[in-house]
Write an enzyme that holds these catalytic residues in place. Structure first.
Site, PDB file in Angstrom:
ATOM      1  N   ASN A 144       1.141  -1.207   0.062  1.00 40.82           N
ATOM      2  CA  ASN A 144      -0.300  -0.357   0.430  1.00 40.82           C
ATOM      3  C   ASN A 144       0.444   0.845  -0.234  1.00 40.82           C
ATOM      4  O   ASN A 144       0.569   2.208  -0.457  1.00 40.82           O
ATOM      5  CB  ASN A 144      -1.255   0.254   0.479  1.00 40.82           C
ATOM      6  CG  ASN A 144      -2.063  -1.579   0.981  1.00 40.82           C
ATOM      7  OD1 ASN A 144      -2.928  -0.698   0.337  1.00 40.82           O
ATOM      8  ND2 ASN A 144      -2.291  -2.112   1.771  1.00 40.82           N
ATOM      9  N   MET A 161       1.152  -2.416  12.225  1.00 41.50           N
ATOM     10  CA  MET A 161       0.658  -2.852  12.904  1.00 41.50           C
ATOM     11  C   MET A 161       1.027  -3.192  14.874  1.00 41.50           C
ATOM     12  O   MET A 161       0.644  -3.949  15.697  1.00 41.50           O
ATOM     13  CB  MET A 161       1.489  -4.550  12.558  1.00 41.50           C
ATOM     14  CG  MET A 161       1.365  -5.247  11.275  1.00 41.50           C
ATOM     15  SD  MET A 161      -0.435  -5.695  10.725  1.00 41.50           S
ATOM     16  CE  MET A 161      -1.032  -7.122  11.529  1.00 41.50           C
ATOM     17  N   ARG A 162       0.148  -1.765  15.127  1.00 37.77           N
ATOM     18  CA  ARG A 162       0.614  -1.220  16.688  1.00 37.77           C
ATOM     19  C   ARG A 162      -0.947  -0.875  16.225  1.00 37.77           C
ATOM     20  O   ARG A 162      -1.196   0.259  16.207  1.00 37.77           O
ATOM     21  CB  ARG A 162       1.660  -0.370  16.760  1.00 37.77           C
ATOM     22  CG  ARG A 162       3.005  -1.413  16.594  1.00 37.77           C
ATOM     23  CD  ARG A 162       3.688  -2.126  17.326  1.00 37.77           C
ATOM     24  NE  ARG A 162       3.351  -2.376  18.998  1.00 37.77           N
ATOM     25  CZ  ARG A 162       3.597  -3.765  19.852  1.00 37.77           C
ATOM     26  NH1 ARG A 162       3.844  -4.628  18.723  1.00 37.77           N
ATOM     27  NH2 ARG A 162       3.387  -3.346  20.921  1.00 37.77           N
ATOM     28  N   ILE A 163      -0.926  -1.303  17.476  1.00 35.80           N
ATOM     29  CA  ILE A 163      -2.046  -0.416  17.969  1.00 35.80           C
ATOM     30  C   ILE A 163      -2.285   0.975  18.875  1.00 35.80           C
ATOM     31  O   ILE A 163      -0.994   1.480  19.521  1.00 35.80           O
ATOM     32  CB  ILE A 163      -3.134  -0.967  18.739  1.00 35.80           C
ATOM     33  CG1 ILE A 163      -3.854  -2.196  18.027  1.00 35.80           C
ATOM     34  CG2 ILE A 163      -4.218   0.050  19.557  1.00 35.80           C
ATOM     35  CD1 ILE A 163      -4.624  -3.454  19.432  1.00 35.80           C
ATOM     36  N   LEU A 164      -2.784   1.976  19.139  1.00 33.29           N
ATOM     37  CA  LEU A 164      -2.422   3.796  19.011  1.00 33.29           C
ATOM     38  C   LEU A 164      -3.540   3.942  19.905  1.00 33.29           C
ATOM     39  O   LEU A 164      -4.324   3.558  19.643  1.00 33.29           O
ATOM     40  CB  LEU A 164      -2.013   4.217  17.923  1.00 33.29           C
ATOM     41  CG  LEU A 164      -0.821   4.226  16.709  1.00 33.29           C
ATOM     42  CD1 LEU A 164      -1.493   4.792  15.281  1.00 33.29           C
ATOM     43  CD2 LEU A 164       0.391   4.713  17.451  1.00 33.29           C
ATOM     44  N   HIS A 166      -7.949  -1.256   5.874  1.00 28.36           N
ATOM     45  CA  HIS A 166      -8.972  -2.273   6.346  1.00 28.36           C
ATOM     46  C   HIS A 166      -9.161  -3.484   5.636  1.00 28.36           C
ATOM     47  O   HIS A 166     -10.282  -2.920   4.566  1.00 28.36           O
ATOM     48  CB  HIS A 166      -8.805  -2.117   7.523  1.00 28.36           C
ATOM     49  CG  HIS A 166      -9.965  -3.308   8.045  1.00 28.36           C
ATOM     50  ND1 HIS A 166      -8.424  -3.858   9.368  1.00 28.36           N
ATOM     51  CD2 HIS A 166     -10.704  -4.177   7.863  1.00 28.36           C
ATOM     52  CE1 HIS A 166      -9.598  -4.853   9.607  1.00 28.36           C
ATOM     53  NE2 HIS A 166     -10.992  -5.068   8.985  1.00 28.36           N
ATOM     54  N   ASP A 219     -10.134  -0.072  14.456  1.00 25.88           N
ATOM     55  CA  ASP A 219     -11.147  -0.700  13.073  1.00 25.88           C
ATOM     56  C   ASP A 219     -12.512   0.234  13.181  1.00 25.88           C
ATOM     57  O   ASP A 219     -13.621  -0.562  12.626  1.00 25.88           O
ATOM     58  CB  ASP A 219     -11.213  -1.829  12.636  1.00 25.88           C
ATOM     59  CG  ASP A 219     -10.290  -2.421  12.130  1.00 25.88           C
ATOM     60  OD1 ASP A 219      -9.072  -1.547  11.808  1.00 25.88           O
ATOM     61  OD2 ASP A 219      -9.280  -3.387  12.579  1.00 25.88           O
TER      62      ASP A 219
END
Ligand code: GRF
Length: 200
Positions: free
Chosen positions: A17, A93-96, A112, A148
């Site tokens: 992407n 791939m880290r959640i903020l 997503h 998401d």
């Protein structure tokens, strides 16, 4: 052309992407430019794509920080240094955390691989097949503190075919991701240009 929107792209892996955004930004009439690519993974293949395109890169390896807050502080500082108009998560791939997201509210977007709000989280293609869905796709959305969950900006649908595997379905969705991510950035850039004109 009006001022180009300045992007920071956050990645963790392959970076296809990111590549779609790099290719779009190389078009003479595309209203955005990538100023910085940040990866939390030192070995991310996407970093090579960024370097090949001559972009500034930064590695902020989350494993070298004692807490998520410390990692996000370093990320925040590097981003502030660049001063992006928009942060594009592209396979990051880290959640903020909520504080970080709030500081950049309405200025972080994500892609997503599902038709949100369906199939939040991971393994979306396998879950689409398991659920027997006839339709699947991808969503560009604003990032909020809930995973998401932010408002959708653009979606693309693909059919799920009877003989689909996870791989064939993922490839069909990915082709759409590469189309709609740059398109969403274009739309946001054009909207920002309009609001600058009307606010002057
Ligand atoms: C994409 O499927 C994207 O939707 C998801 O992670 C994957 C990243 O792929 N968030 P790539 O690194 O852009 O190739």
């Amino acid at each position: 052309m009006t001022r180009r929107l300045k992007l920071a792209v956050l990645i963790s892996g392959r970076g296809s992407n990111l590549q779609a955004l790099i290719d779009a930004c190389a078009l003479p009439d595309f209203p955005a430019v990538i100023d910085l690519v940040v990866s939390n993974e030192p070995q991310a293949a996407g970093l090579d794509r960024a370097r090949e395109a001559g972009l500034d890169t930064a590695v902020i390896n989350h494993r070298t920080f004692s807490s998520r807050a410390a990692f996000e502080q370093a990320l925040d500082a590097r981003l502030l240094d660049s001063g992006p108009d928009l942060i594009c998560l592209a396979g990051f791939m880290r959640i903020l955390g909520a504080d970080f997201v709030r500081r950049w509210e309405r200025r972080i977007i994500n892609i997503h691989p599902s038709l949100l709000p369906a199939l939040k989280g991971l393994d979306t293609h396998a879950r689409a097949l398991e659920a027997g869905l006839r339709e699947h796709g991808c969503t560009v959305h604003y990032v909020t503190a809930e995973l998401d969950d932010g408002p959708a900006i653009l979606q693309a649908k693909v059919p799920v075919l009877p003989d689909d595997t996870v791989e064939s379905l993922a490839a069909r969705v990915l082709a759409e991701e590469h189309r709609i991510y740059p398109e969403a950035v274009r739309q946001l850039a054009e909207a920002a240009a309009v609001s600058r004109t009307t606010c002057q």
